[in-house]
Design an enzyme around this catalytic site. Structure first.
Site, mmCIF file in Angstrom:
data_model
loop_
_atom_site.group_PDB
_atom_site.id
_atom_site.type_symbol
_atom_site.label_atom_id
_atom_site.label_comp_id
_atom_site.label_asym_id
_atom_site.label_seq_id
_atom_site.Cartn_x
_atom_site.Cartn_y
_atom_site.Cartn_z
ATOM 1 N N ASP A 1 -54.350 -15.802 5.178
ATOM 2 C CA ASP A 1 -54.728 -15.681 6.591
ATOM 3 C C ASP A 1 -54.645 -17.023 7.316
ATOM 4 O O ASP A 1 -54.706 -18.090 6.701
ATOM 5 C CB ASP A 1 -56.172 -15.171 6.709
ATOM 6 C CG ASP A 1 -56.295 -13.695 6.410
ATOM 7 O OD1 ASP A 1 -55.288 -13.087 6.003
ATOM 8 O OD2 ASP A 1 -57.410 -13.162 6.556
ATOM 9 N N HIS B 1 -56.299 -18.399 2.088
ATOM 10 C CA HIS B 1 -55.995 -18.985 3.403
ATOM 11 C C HIS B 1 -54.960 -20.100 3.241
ATOM 12 O O HIS B 1 -55.048 -20.889 2.304
ATOM 13 C CB HIS B 1 -57.261 -19.555 4.061
ATOM 14 C CG HIS B 1 -58.293 -18.516 4.365
ATOM 15 N ND1 HIS B 1 -59.177 -18.070 3.418
ATOM 16 C CD2 HIS B 1 -58.564 -17.837 5.507
ATOM 17 C CE1 HIS B 1 -59.967 -17.156 3.950
ATOM 18 N NE2 HIS B 1 -59.614 -16.994 5.224
#
Length: 735
Positions: free
Chosen positions: A104, A256
């Site tokens: 993300d 991430h």
């Protein structure tokens, strides 16, 4: 010399000027407020795009479970892939021993390439849920993802909490991200992951409408089974352990590739992937894993990962990407200019405090003196063009001066049409002469007066200026030093009743008189003001007389005197009271002429930068300070105001307000010092905060148009101001 000055060729300055060779010079039209308004609208749009694209966000976190009421039970107990189109709600899990790595908040120019390197090392595909604003900034990274076989999903454009936004904003977040993907890699995305989303069992009534809305828009909502919590940076071992699913179940794992330091993420992946392969896991993208789950369930349906985008979306996406990158570049430039402005402002303030205060202390010392009292007679030259309102008060103040050597006043009427010369004649003053001549401009009038002057100490005073009784005597005292060639007096604003005049009063005390203390100390005085200044005839002769090459003849002649090796000094006790413009239009005209004429003078004397000796030393110092503090700093200073407005709307309002107040405090401190040195009352400083909102902006625009005029080769007319005349009482004190 007198004859040469008297017969010097001139060009008319009022009305519009004509070139010596008979060719008309272009007169610059007034500022176009329409063009200025359009530029401000464009700039506001750029700043808005920058603010929107740079919206701050918090890294993903586990969403709080508020309890489910309308969320279907098979969703809460189901898998992390959700479809909810037209009320048909389904959820899916990946098959056993199947992992999908999802990332993300990217792409990030530092960490995304590192993660792609690790994935390529182990030949593992992944799914990247990207932010549209980051895609617009780093399109090459998204292309690399697609070429390497990775999958792209939507993580919104600016990473907001979607549940707090209206429906149109949510749809805009999705659509803009799709356009960015179309421009960067020529693809669309069918997957979406909401910012701050978590596991399926954390979905509540707060989140469920997002899922159904996304389904109606054609998206598959992707949550996760295991969260590495890498954004907490708990250590590589902990990150790896967090991402391991229980038993041999399949899982969508959350990682991430942006949002902070991702060194632990990169290191954890380098250990996690071979570890899970040793345990018999295979790695897929989310869509590939969904297709495996559909096939295992016997569903004859296949999801498509990233279908190609249309040509129209690619073009629209390109425009969006240009807007984001252009806004980023503009904000980056503003950031650099902000630092430059800060350095120049602080540097100037420090120099003013150190050098100007030292100058003031030296002058107020009991042992200070220019030398023996100067008692030589003085000639005062007053160029006058249509000065009927103030000429009588000005001439009376000059003729009644207390200089012991005597004062002769020469009023040169430069073709006035309002009876200025007759008013002076009617005064019947024995030491006043009136010379009438055809209109030829202020420099022509000054040269005429100098040529007719009987004495070697020449004082030049504007026709709208009233001097105090001792001003001439005090003004010529520095000539006791034989190296002094010119003296600048202390110009005061006489008509201080209006707000505009009060602002100018503050500017005169701070921006002009305090600066002159500094420039005298540094031997680079650039302007002896036309309102009150004194010259040796010999210095004027060396300088070649008052030139009509520029509209700032006072700056031009001062620079010429300085280049000739003479000292140019400031005598603060010689006060002159002038009438400041009373309207914004009049102020614009005056300052436009001043700033444009100063640039002309700078350009005229530029070649002496390379001179040896006194000429080169003076010019290098003078042009350096004029360029930095007279042109560059005022041109860049609007950045402070723009960033203050930007900060109030889009950044931390408290921090922005504090920064602005600190800047205002520095200005108050500088003003207080300047007013105390000039023995002025501090009460007027209550208008200083208001000056930040109107007056400064006007000065910015004046200088900007002057620069444009200079760069385009325009020619500015004289800009004659309307006068109402000063009250005689103004000359009686220093209130």
């Amino acid at each position: 010399m007198a004859e040469r000055l008297f017969t010097r060729p001139t060009e008319p300055a009022r009305p519009p000027r004509v070139a010596r060779h008979g060719r008309a010079r272009r007169v610059v039209p007034p500022p176009s407020w329409t063009v200025l308004g359009m530029l401000l609208v464009v700039l506001a749009g750029v700043l808005f795009v920058g603010a929107y694209a740079n919206a701050a966000f918090v890294p993903d976190r586990q969403h709080t479970d508020h309890g489910q009421t309308r969320v279907p039970a098979d969703v809460v107990d189901g898998g992390p892939i959700l479809t909810a189109a037209d009320g048909d709600v389904r959820s899916y899990r990946l098959p056993a021993r199947t992992l999908a790595l999802t990332f993300d908040d990217g792409p990030d120019p530092t960490w995304t390439p590192e993660i792609l390197r690790v994935l390529a090392k182990y030949d593992v595909p992944a799914t990247f849920f990207v932010m549209g604003s980051q895609v617009a900034r780093h399109p090459g990274l998204v292309r690399d993802m697609v070429v390497a076989g990775h999958e792209i999903g939507v993580h919104t454009f600016t990473h907001p909490d979607l549940a707090t936004l209206p429906g149109w904003r949510r749809r805009l977040e999705y659509a803009q991200t799709q356009l960015a993907l179309a421009s960067a890699a020529g693809v669309e995305a069918t997957l979406v992951r909401f910012p701050y989303s978590s596991f399926a069992n954390a979905i509540d009534d707060h989140d469920w409408p997002l899922v159904t809305e996304a389904g109606d828009l054609g998206y598959l909502t992707v949550l996760n089974d295991t969260d590495s919590l890498d954004w907490e940076r708990p250590g590589v071992d902990r990150v790896v352990a967090n991402a391991v699913p229980p038993g041999y179940s399949g899982a969508i794992t959350l990682w991430h590739d942006a949002g902070g330091d991702r060194a632990q993420t990169v290191a954890a992946l380098d250990r996690y992937i071979p570890l899970m392969k040793e345990r018999g896991y295979r790695f897929t993208t989310v869509t590939e894993g969904l297709n495996l789950a559909l096939a295992a369930a016997g569903i004859d349906q296949r999801a498509v990962a990233n279908p190609p985008a249309s040509g129209a979306d690619r073009w629209r996406g390109t425009i969006l990407a240009w807007a984001v990158r252009g806004a980023d570049a503009t904000l980056g430039l503003f950031g650099i200019l902000f630092v430059v402005v800060g350095v120049l402002t602080i540097g100037r303030t420090v120099m003013l405090f150190v050098l100007a205060l030292r100058h003031a202390r030296r002058r107020r010392s009991r042992t200070w003196a220019w030398g023996p009292p100067v008692t030589d007679p003085v000639s005062v030259v007053v160029p006058a063009y249509n000065e009927k309102e103030g000429i009588a008060a000005a001439v009376r103040s000059l003729a009644g001066g207390d200089h012991p050597g005597g004062i002769e006043v020469i009023v040169v009427d430069d073709g006035s049409t309002d009876g200025t010369a007759d008013i002076v004649d009617a005064l019947g003053l024995s030491n006043v002469r009136v010379v009438r001549k055809p209109n030829g401009g202020k420099s022509s009038a000054l040269n005429t007066g100098v040529a007719l002057a009987r004495h070697d100490l020449i004082v030049m005073v504007d026709g709208d200026t009233v001097l105090e009784r001792d001003s001439v005597r005090r003004l010529v005292q520095p000539f006791a030093d034989p190296q002094v060639g010119a003296v600048a007096g202390n110009v005061k604003v006489g008509n201080r009743t209006s707000l505009i005049a009060k602002w100018q009063h503050i500017e005169y005390v701070i921006g002009f008189n305090l600066d002159r203390r500094l420039y005298e100390t540094l031997r680079c005085m650039s302007t002896v003001p036309g309102a009150i200044g004194a010259f040796r005839r010999q210095a004027l002769r060396y300088a070649g007389g008052v030139s009509d090459d520029t509209l700032a003849e006072d700056t031009d002649i001062t620079m010429a005197v300085g280049r000739a090796g003479w000292k140019v000094v400031y005598e603060e006790t010689a006060r002159a009271w002038t009438e400041a413009p009373a309207t914004m239009g009049q102020l614009w005209k005056q300052r436009y002429r001043w700033s444009y004429g100063t640039m002309q003078a700078m350009w005229k004397h530029r070649r002496s930068l390379l001179d040896q000796g006194a000429s080169g030393r003076y010019t290098r110092r003078c042009l350096l300070f004029l360029s930095l503090f007279g042109v560059l700093l005022p041109l860049m200073a609007p950045v402070i105001d723009l960033l203050a407005i930007y900060g109030l709307f889009f950044l931390d309002r408290t921090a922005t307000a504090i920064a602005w107040l600190v800047m205002l405090g520095v200005q108050f401190l500088t003003a207080a010092v300047a007013f105390r040195l000039d023995r002025e009352k501090l009460g007027v400083l209550w208008v200083l905060p208001l000056q930040q909102f109107v007056y400064r902006q006007l000065m910015y625009l004046v200088l900007l148009q002057s620069v444009v005029t200079a760069l385009t080769g325009g020619r500015l007319g004289w800009q004659k101001l309307r006068r109402t005349g000063l009250e005689p009482a103004v000359s009686s004190g220093n209130g």
